[in-house]
Write a protein that holds these residues in place. Structure first.
Motif, PDB file in Angstrom:
ATOM      1  N   ASP A 201      66.334 -63.988  43.495  1.00 41.63           N
ATOM      2  CA  ASP A 201      67.143 -62.843  43.128  1.00 41.63           C
ATOM      3  C   ASP A 201      66.984 -61.782  43.367  1.00 41.63           C
ATOM      4  OD1 ASP A 201      68.537 -65.724  42.306  1.00 41.63           O
ATOM      5  OD2 ASP A 201      67.627 -65.389  39.876  1.00 41.63           O
ATOM      6  N   SER A 202      65.658 -61.036  42.752  1.00 42.70           N
ATOM      7  CA  SER A 202      65.868 -60.350  43.671  1.00 42.70           C
ATOM      8  C   SER A 202      65.801 -59.527  44.928  1.00 42.70           C
ATOM      9  CB  SER A 202      64.021 -59.548  43.339  1.00 42.70           C
ATOM     10  OG  SER A 202      63.315 -60.352  44.101  1.00 42.70           O
ATOM     11  N   ARG A 533      75.070 -57.037  43.667  1.00 44.89           N
ATOM     12  CA  ARG A 533      74.052 -56.091  43.332  1.00 44.89           C
ATOM     13  C   ARG A 533      74.108 -55.301  44.837  1.00 44.89           C
ATOM     14  NH1 ARG A 533      69.139 -59.803  41.097  1.00 44.89           N
ATOM     15  NH2 ARG A 533      70.108 -61.046  39.156  1.00 44.89           N
ATOM     16  N   TRP A 535      71.783 -52.214  45.008  1.00 42.56           N
ATOM     17  CA  TRP A 535      71.401 -50.757  44.947  1.00 42.56           C
ATOM     18  C   TRP A 535      70.088 -51.553  45.950  1.00 42.56           C
ATOM     19  CZ3 TRP A 535      70.505 -46.063  44.329  1.00 42.56           C
ATOM     20  CH2 TRP A 535      68.359 -45.860  43.629  1.00 42.56           C
ATOM     21  N   ARG A 536      70.381 -52.421  46.697  1.00 41.48           N
ATOM     22  CA  ARG A 536      69.260 -52.543  47.218  1.00 41.48           C
ATOM     23  C   ARG A 536      69.846 -52.231  49.068  1.00 41.48           C
ATOM     24  NH1 ARG A 536      65.174 -53.298  44.984  1.00 41.48           N
ATOM     25  NH2 ARG A 536      64.087 -55.118  45.002  1.00 41.48           N
TER      26      ARG A 536
END
Length: 660
Positions: A201-202, A533, A535-536
């Motif tokens: 997930d990260s 998500r 941000w990455r």
């Protein structure tokens, strides 16, 4: 509602950004320190253009609903292509087995660019088609994956093709969920997301790319510019073959044009010589030269190539016949002159002796320029219509770049075809599991994209709409961010350590103009990526600045100077060993972080000791440093990342498509 809110935030961001950057150019550049002030305002301008391109992309974001029903399989042929080079046989076979289980009738093929006997045996045992390169490719350019697919296109006949990488396990309903879009005869491509099952997930390596496989692709889809991403896509054979034919004709036209250009230069030299020597054949040479100019004009005007070359050859033949007639008359005169030469027999040597003065007159005689015209005729005759420098005369998938997918898709759009982005996960693949592999993959993507920009700049390509030009250019433009990142890192260091002001003053005016711009920009990204998500992706766009700069330099060297790029297949297997921290891979970012931290300390000390008295200037630059450090931190997290060992599981049936 969400699209309306997105448009509001796009307008606020771009208006406030334009006001800020205009103020920076006209009122705040510190020309005394121009060597950093100008690069900084240029970097800020680059960021604003990037925001403009992103805003335009999201302006028409298209979220498609349920796909149309697929066509009747009795009238539709489908080939499933699984491309492989050196991936493990078990991995390729797992993908092939899943492909065979796809519900819609089709034929599965393994395209083995490694030409491995064990792969062929495994394919035969599984009842899967097996294709490797034909003998025509021996000692010819191979063009990596594009060449592999081009070879297979001429050995299969399906109306549609599903292309899968060796690790992409397809959902059994993938064709049911995509083929319906092809009921529109203008659709050439349906692209689905790439989703990776081995990513946590990260996702510290940023492989999942939810911003691209989501809002960005949906935005491009709204402009009919959804990209082909190399895998998990269905293409129409007719569209690709049309590209191959058009490309072949264009290459042949270029060859004829080059031959005509060379003929023109040869004739100009012959004409100048004929005029100097008052050669009566000069007018004939001029007529042939005029025929060259006419043929080039007809080519530029779009006349059929066969008609142009046929007409030109007839004119050259007519000129040659005229010169031949003149030559016959000249030869007759020459023979008469030879007969009149004073000749005597040398009794001692037993040979014929010709008067030297007469021989000199004969050598200086004006001979026919037929040779020049014959050379022109031969130049056109030997144009390589078979393209002997390639394994195949026709190359449907583009070979101008190591990323054949983007170049091919841009050509499809320029030819008038449409594309579709279907936002549903219909295949599960494997992402890189270490930093080195990820960097190899990103470098190849960047190099290939920049190759396309330098060779076929979308801004000047005929056939593309304005929106399509901007969508392609936006992706290419993003890879120039490495140069801006260097400036954004250097500017606060120079101010905090040495008091070098790139801006006339850090005061309330600066804050009043800069703050709305940055706030609106962040809100725009939040609205666009709500629930995703993102941000990455934002971190990697700046944190990989050494890689982006390397990609720019190597791609330019390849296009302009012919230096090879090499082609590295992204490894699909877990790397062995590699427990040490890869310092060499992150050295530029590590040095940048150390310098930024030291600059922050120095800046605070300078303010505390009274060397500088600008609290706003120091505060802004310390905050800037903190933001840079936050961005760069992702690369160290990636360097420390170790993929978890997979747990053994029982084989399961493929699941139905998961909507992302």
């Amino acid at each position: 509602m969400r699209l309306a809110l997105t448009r509001v935030m796009v307008v606020l961001t771009l208006v406030s950004g334009t006001v800020y950057v205009s103020w920076r150019w006209f009122f705040s550049v510190n020309w005394e320190n121009w060597w950093i002030a100008v690069p900084l305002v240029m970097a800020e301008t680059y960021a604003l253009i990037d925001a403009f391109l992103f805003g335009i992309t999201m302006w028409r974001a298209r979220r498609r609903g349920e796909p149309p029903e697929p066509p009747d399989p009795r009238h539709t042929g489908v080939d499933v292509f699984i491309t492989t080079y050196n991936e493990p046989v078990d991995m390729v076979l797992a993908t092939a087995t899943a492909a065979q289980a796809i519900d819609y009738p089709h034929h599965t093929w393994i395209l083995d660019d490694g030409d491995r006997e064990e792969m062929e045996r495994a394919a035969q045992a599984a009842g899967v088609g097996y294709i490797t390169r034909s003998v025509d490719w021996v000692d010819q350019p191979r063009h990596a994956k594009a060449g592999n697919l081009n070879n297979a296109l001429f050995r299969t006949d399906g109306e549609f093709m599903l292309i899968l990488d060796a690790d992409q396990i397809p959902d059994r309903r993938i064709l049911h969920r995509t083929l319906g879009y092809f009921e529109d005869p203008a659709v050439a491509l349906v692209q689905t997301p790439q989703w990776f099952s081995n990513v946590t997930d990260s996702d510290p390596l940023g492989s999942q790319a939810p911003l691209f496989y989501g809002p960005i692709q949906e935005g491009k889809d709204g402009w009919n510019a959804a990209f082909f991403c190399g895998s998990n896509a269905v293409l129409r054979r007719e569209a690709l073959m049309q590209l191959g034919i058009v490309g072949y004709v264009r290459e042949t036209e270029r060859a004829v044009d080059r031959a005509l250009s060379a003929s023109g230069r040869l004739l100009n030299r012959s004409i100048r010589r004929a005029r100097r020597e008052e050669d009566p054949a000069g007018p004939v040479l001029v007529s042939v030269r005029d025929a060259v100019l006419q043929a080039r004009a007809e080519l530029d005007g779009g006349a059929p190539l066969a008609d142009v070359t046929y007409g030109f050859q007839r004119q050259v033949d007519s000129a040659a016949r005229t010169l031949v007639q003149d030559d016959f008359r000249a030869i007759a005169a020459d023979l008469a002159a030879i007969e009149d030469l004073p000749v005597e027999i040398d009794q001692e040597l037993g040979s014929v002796v010709i008067d030297e003065a007469a021989l000199t007159r004969l050598a200086e005689r004006d001979w026919s320029p037929l040779g020049a015209v014959e050379s022109v005729r031969e130049l056109i005759r030997v144009v390589d219509v078979d393209r002997s420098d390639e394994a195949q005369p026709m190359m449907p998938l583009a070979t101008v770049s190591v990323t054949e997918d983007m170049a091919t898709c841009m050509r499809l759009h320029a030819a008038g075809w449409s594309s579709v982005y279907h936002h549903e996960t219909l295949a599960h693949g494997l992402a890189p599991e270490d930093l080195r592999t990820m960097l190899q993959q990103r470098l190849r993507w960047a190099q290939g994209t920049l190759q396309v920009m330098l060779r076929e700049n979308p801004l000047v390509q005929k056939g593309l709409s304005v929106g399509q030009r901007l969508m392609y250019f936006a992706t290419m433009w993003s890879y120039l961010s490495g140069f801006a990142a260097v400036v954004f890192i250097a500017a606060p260091v120079l101010y905090l350590c040495f008091g070098v002001l790139p801006v006339n003053a850090y005061g309330l005016t600066f804050l009043a103009l800069f703050a709305p711009y940055i706030i609106f920009n962040q809100i725009m990204f939040f609205v666009v990526g709500y629930g995703v998500r993102t941000w990455r992706g934002h971190q990697y766009s700046l944190a990989l600045f050494p890689l982006w700069i390397r990609a720019c330099v190597t791609a330019a060297a390849n296009v302009w100077f012919g230096r090879p790029l090499g082609f590295v297949v992204t490894p699909k297997t877990r790397p062995v060993g590699g427990t040490r921290f890869p310092v060499r891979l992150v050295l530029p970012q590590l040095v940048a972080c150390v310098v930024l931290v030291l600059a922050c300390v120095v800046g605070v000390v300078r303010l505390w000791t009274g060397v500088t008295d600008s609290y706003i200037g120091t505060g802004v630059n310390v905050a800037w440093v903190a933001y840079d450090l936050l961005i760069l931190s992702v690369i160290f997290e990636a360097a420390l990342f170790r993929a978890p060992q997979p747990e053994p599981t029982e084989p399961t049936e493929p699941t139905e498509g998961q909507v992302v």
